[in-house]
Design an enzyme around this catalytic site. Sequence first.
Site, PDB file in Angstrom:
ATOM      1  N   CYS A 183       3.201   5.364  -4.596  1.00  0.00           N
ATOM      2  CA  CYS A 183       1.959   4.625  -4.816  1.00  0.00           C
ATOM      3  C   CYS A 183       1.524   4.532  -6.281  1.00  0.00           C
ATOM      4  O   CYS A 183       0.485   3.942  -6.569  1.00  0.00           O
ATOM      5  CB  CYS A 183       0.847   5.236  -3.970  1.00  0.00           C
ATOM      6  SG  CYS A 183       1.218   5.179  -2.209  1.00  0.00           S
ATOM      7  N   HIS A 202      -5.258   0.556   0.801  1.00  0.00           N
ATOM      8  CA  HIS A 202      -4.297   1.192  -0.097  1.00  0.00           C
ATOM      9  C   HIS A 202      -3.016   0.366  -0.081  1.00  0.00           C
ATOM     10  O   HIS A 202      -2.254   0.405   0.885  1.00  0.00           O
ATOM     11  CB  HIS A 202      -4.038   2.624   0.358  1.00  0.00           C
ATOM     12  CG  HIS A 202      -3.229   3.427  -0.615  1.00  0.00           C
ATOM     13  ND1 HIS A 202      -2.649   2.870  -1.728  1.00  0.00           N
ATOM     14  CD2 HIS A 202      -2.898   4.744  -0.641  1.00  0.00           C
ATOM     15  CE1 HIS A 202      -2.001   3.802  -2.399  1.00  0.00           C
ATOM     16  NE2 HIS A 202      -2.145   4.947  -1.754  1.00  0.00           N
ATOM     17  N   HIS A 235      -7.940   6.047  -8.354  1.00  0.00           N
ATOM     18  CA  HIS A 235      -6.928   5.953  -7.302  1.00  0.00           C
ATOM     19  C   HIS A 235      -7.651   5.942  -5.952  1.00  0.00           C
ATOM     20  O   HIS A 235      -7.342   5.115  -5.111  1.00  0.00           O
ATOM     21  CB  HIS A 235      -5.952   7.123  -7.399  1.00  0.00           C
ATOM     22  CG  HIS A 235      -4.809   7.018  -6.446  1.00  0.00           C
ATOM     23  ND1 HIS A 235      -3.971   5.916  -6.421  1.00  0.00           N
ATOM     24  CD2 HIS A 235      -4.354   7.852  -5.466  1.00  0.00           C
ATOM     25  CE1 HIS A 235      -3.054   6.084  -5.489  1.00  0.00           C
ATOM     26  NE2 HIS A 235      -3.266   7.249  -4.886  1.00  0.00           N
TER      27      HIS A 235
END
Length: 390
Positions: A147, A318, A281
């Site tokens: 990620c 996400h 994040h």
Amino acid sequence: MEEVLITGLGAVSHLGSGADALWHGLMRARSRPERTADPHARMDVPLMYSVPGTPEPDGPAEGPSLAARFAVEAARQALADSALGEVAPERVAVVIGTGMGDATLHERWRAEGHPQGGEWAPVFSVASALGEWLGAEGPNTSISNACAASGFGISAAAELIRTGAADVVLAGGAEAYSRVALACFNRLGAVDPERCRPFDANRRGTVFGEGAGVLVLESAAHAEARRAPRVYARLAGEGWSCDAHHATAPEPGGTQIVRAMREALERAGAGAGEIGCVVPHGTGTELNDAVESRALHEVLGAAADRTPLYSLKALVGHTGGAAASLAAVAAALVLHHRTVPPNRPVEERDPDCDVLLPVEPAPLRGSYALVNAYAFGGNNVSLVLQEARA
């Protein structure tokens, strides 16, 4: 050392197609995931922030993967936005970050019952597909450290310009629905059954999203020579680190997260009080949000109490390997519009997440934006964007 400028933006996300659609969606601050249309998603929480109009997950596995199509579309938008014109092909590079790559092709073949999984194809060819479409003959790189992939990718793209290997780089990330990825997170118990709720006391995990973010990165000399019509921001600093702690969990003290942020700020020449916005994040997972919140206070000091965060994943989910690139596009738009969009309201703030999440649009105070991206394997990257100078 050559300055790296952002002269074009492209975005595909749950909020629509195009950087303007992304910005309007951020300003509306409303979205919600839906149940995936995949009939083979036999899992407890099959939620997804899908791109509108995405083909059925079990459709025929022909042509480019969905991730590649997202990347090409975002790149097309970014090139049109930059009004780039003719560039020698050998001076144009491509760097794309992706966590699952073309996995959807293989998952479709398996669902169709092919004994060998269908005709073989490389899993990480998204960057190659974009390079072929563009006709770029410079370096073509796919980065896949989970990620944080597109954050590392944007950093690597900047180095291609600074070292003289390219004048222009199409840099970003792309991610499409993956049955395997969603099933894995379901098995980990890490999918929120309602929506992505970063920094909320009641959060129960993340919710995946699809999309792509692509930036046209250009050397200042090249942009000046062609009289680029718009410069959104300067990519001023990057910081990389690794926790070397655990396969999936961040190191609880956040030591290497702090290091990545500090190195990015130092390279940018930015003081803590000059950061006008942070795009964190912020996945909605319990430990990640708390560790990042404490790390921001350690890095920004007293300025942390007045530095607004923009919680992008609360609206687009996400997006895995594309998360940092979409965050960078959002940060460039924040600098360009000199406005921090309203956050989707947090229903109950986690006392371990002492961060500022304004729910009304606010004028940007400060000339820098900080973008964070973290990943499995303890991969951390921070980017600092600076407001474009006249």
